[in-house]
Design a protein around this motif. Structure first.
Motif, short mmCIF file in Angstrom:
data_model
loop_
_atom_site.label_atom_id
_atom_site.label_comp_id
_atom_site.label_asym_id
_atom_site.label_seq_id
_atom_site.Cartn_x
_atom_site.Cartn_y
_atom_site.Cartn_z
N ASP A 48 -10.86 -3.60 -16.91
CA ASP A 48 -10.97 -4.92 -17.54
C ASP A 48 -12.18 -4.99 -18.47
O ASP A 48 -12.11 -5.57 -19.56
CB ASP A 48 -11.08 -6.01 -16.46
CG ASP A 48 -9.80 -6.21 -15.68
OD1 ASP A 48 -8.73 -5.77 -16.17
OD2 ASP A 48 -9.85 -6.80 -14.59
N ALA A 49 -13.31 -4.41 -18.03
CA ALA A 49 -14.53 -4.46 -18.84
C ALA A 49 -14.35 -3.71 -20.16
O ALA A 49 -14.82 -4.16 -21.21
CB ALA A 49 -15.71 -3.89 -18.05
N ILE A 50 -13.65 -2.57 -20.11
CA ILE A 50 -13.42 -1.81 -21.33
C ILE A 50 -12.53 -2.59 -22.30
O ILE A 50 -12.80 -2.65 -23.51
CB ILE A 50 -12.79 -0.44 -20.99
CG1 ILE A 50 -13.79 0.43 -20.24
CG2 ILE A 50 -12.31 0.28 -22.25
CD1 ILE A 50 -13.21 1.71 -19.68
N ALA A 82 -4.88 -9.89 -18.18
CA ALA A 82 -5.29 -10.86 -19.20
C ALA A 82 -6.27 -11.91 -18.69
O ALA A 82 -7.28 -12.20 -19.34
CB ALA A 82 -4.06 -11.53 -19.79
N LEU A 83 -6.00 -12.51 -17.53
CA LEU A 83 -6.88 -13.57 -17.05
C LEU A 83 -8.26 -13.04 -16.67
O LEU A 83 -9.28 -13.71 -16.92
CB LEU A 83 -6.24 -14.29 -15.86
CG LEU A 83 -5.18 -15.33 -16.23
CD1 LEU A 83 -4.39 -15.76 -15.01
CD2 LEU A 83 -5.83 -16.55 -16.90
N SER A 84 -8.33 -11.85 -16.11
CA SER A 84 -9.63 -11.26 -15.78
C SER A 84 -10.42 -10.95 -17.04
O SER A 84 -11.62 -11.20 -17.13
CB SER A 84 -9.44 -9.99 -14.95
OG SER A 84 -8.82 -10.29 -13.71
N VAL A 94 -4.90 -18.28 -21.61
CA VAL A 94 -4.01 -17.15 -21.77
C VAL A 94 -2.58 -17.64 -21.90
O VAL A 94 -2.16 -18.54 -21.16
CB VAL A 94 -4.12 -16.17 -20.58
CG1 VAL A 94 -3.05 -15.10 -20.65
CG2 VAL A 94 -5.51 -15.55 -20.53
N ILE A 95 -1.84 -17.09 -22.85
CA ILE A 95 -0.42 -17.42 -23.02
C ILE A 95 0.37 -16.12 -22.89
O ILE A 95 0.22 -15.21 -23.69
CB ILE A 95 -0.15 -18.06 -24.39
CG1 ILE A 95 -0.92 -19.38 -24.53
CG2 ILE A 95 1.35 -18.31 -24.57
CD1 ILE A 95 -0.78 -20.04 -25.89
N PRO A 289 -7.55 -16.29 -8.76
CA PRO A 289 -8.07 -17.56 -8.23
C PRO A 289 -8.88 -18.30 -9.29
O PRO A 289 -9.51 -17.70 -10.16
CB PRO A 289 -8.97 -17.10 -7.07
CG PRO A 289 -8.42 -15.77 -6.66
CD PRO A 289 -7.94 -15.13 -7.92
N GLY A 290 -8.84 -19.64 -9.21
CA GLY A 290 -9.59 -20.45 -10.16
C GLY A 290 -8.86 -20.69 -11.47
O GLY A 290 -9.48 -21.08 -12.46
N THR A 291 -7.55 -20.47 -11.47
CA THR A 291 -6.74 -20.72 -12.66
C THR A 291 -5.48 -21.48 -12.28
O THR A 291 -5.07 -21.49 -11.11
CB THR A 291 -6.33 -19.42 -13.37
OG1 THR A 291 -5.58 -18.61 -12.45
CG2 THR A 291 -7.56 -18.63 -13.81
#
Length: 310
Positions: A48-50, A82-84, A94-95, A289-291
């Motif tokens: 995800d970071a990359i 995508a969300l991360s 995000v769509i 979580p949190g979305t």
């Protein structure tokens, strides 16, 4: 737990979870003194970071605020991350489009025909008039019309563009002129916009500096007929009904009993909260979580972050 090993690629391919766990345990978790689940989560975070760095290159590094944009993931794995990634770069949301696994193929099959024509000029901008420049564009447009006619496109659209740079500099910028014919007034506006773009892209500009016209081009588009797209209005919001539940690991919660939704069964207006999993044949959407998510009128998954106090 994020992918159902029995339903990968619609069930055409089975995933060997135990082999995956063994590989991570042998090569990563045990050498680092970590639990297998923690190591697997770490792998995802590194990936995800990359990818987040790539998103920053095309947003923050170009002067755009990610909060003003929505992230649109596609491909089989895009919706998993995508969300991360969006949380790392602070995007507005995000769509996830319909059928994200075939997004590129469908887009290519439905795209208009496009050709690009360019001519290298490398001239001091003060040595050429707008009318002389339009002669270059007109000649390229005639060539483009012939190419598009042979391609079978009945409707054509031509967009002029120019690449400029400051004298003795390497960094040239493309200025879109559009469909209008070029005269001296249009050419002067192109130079003015070049200065503005240079300031935006590189943080400095000098309207008194000599400007060079590197090249000119025509973007030729053959417009193809396609079926009209019908989109109804959003239905009354409703709570989505999960098709089942399974244990899924998230860094925020550890292993959690998580609802799994079948995307084909989610009607416009359906809503849900993370953590959740949305499955379809070519892709899995991981709702962290949190979305929260909802289905819009066109069938897209619209995913947003819930901030404290909301």
């Amino acid at each position: 737990g994020r992918i159902d090993p029995a339903r990968f690629l619609g069930g055409e391919m089975k995933l060997d979870v135990e082999a995956a766990r063994l590989a991570i345990a042998t090569h990563i978790a045990e050498p680092l003194g970590m639990a297998v689940d923690e190591a697997a989560a770490g792998i995802l975070e590194v990936a995800d970071a990359i990818m987040a760095r790539g998103v920053r290159v095309v947003s923050v590094n170009r002067g755009h605020d990610p909060r003003d944009f929505q992230l649109l993931p596609f491909g089989g794995a895009g919706p998993m991350h995508a969300l991360s990634i969006g949380a790392m770069v602070d995007v507005g949301g995000v769509i996830v489009p319909r059928n994200p696994g075939t997004f590129s193929a469908v887009g290519l099959a439905g795209s208009d025909i496009k050709y690009d024509f360019f001519r290298l000029l490398d001239l001091d901008i003060d040595t050429i008039s707008g009318e002389r420049l339009e002669e270059e564009f007109a000649d390229m447009i005639r060539s483009a019309q012939d190419r598009l006619f042979r391609s079978g496109a009945s409707r054509h659209r031509f967009s002029r563009l120019a690449r400029l740079r400051y004298a003795w500099q390497d960094n040239d910028l493309e200025v879109l002129i559009g469909e209008q014919e070029v005269d001296d007034a249009v050419l002067a506006d192109v130079v003015h916009r070049f200065h503005d773009q240079h300031l935006f892209e590189f943080g400095h500009a000098d309207p008194q500096e000599k400007v060079e016209l590197v090249s000119v081009g025509v973007e030729a588009i053959g417009v193809l007929d396609r079926p009209a797209r019908t989109t109804g209005s959003d239905r009354v919001p409703s709570e989505a009904v999960p098709a089942g539940h399974r244990d899924v690991y998230f860094r925020e919660t550890g292993w959690a009993r998580t609802p799994v939704f079948e995307r084909d069964l989610l009607a416009p207006g359906a809503g849900f909260s993370g953590p959740a999993i949305v499955e379809e044949r070519e892709a899995t959407t991981v709702v962290i979580p949190g979305t929260v998510g909802r289905v819009d009128a066109a069938g897209n998954l619209v995913l947003t972050y819930v901030h404290e106090g909301e």
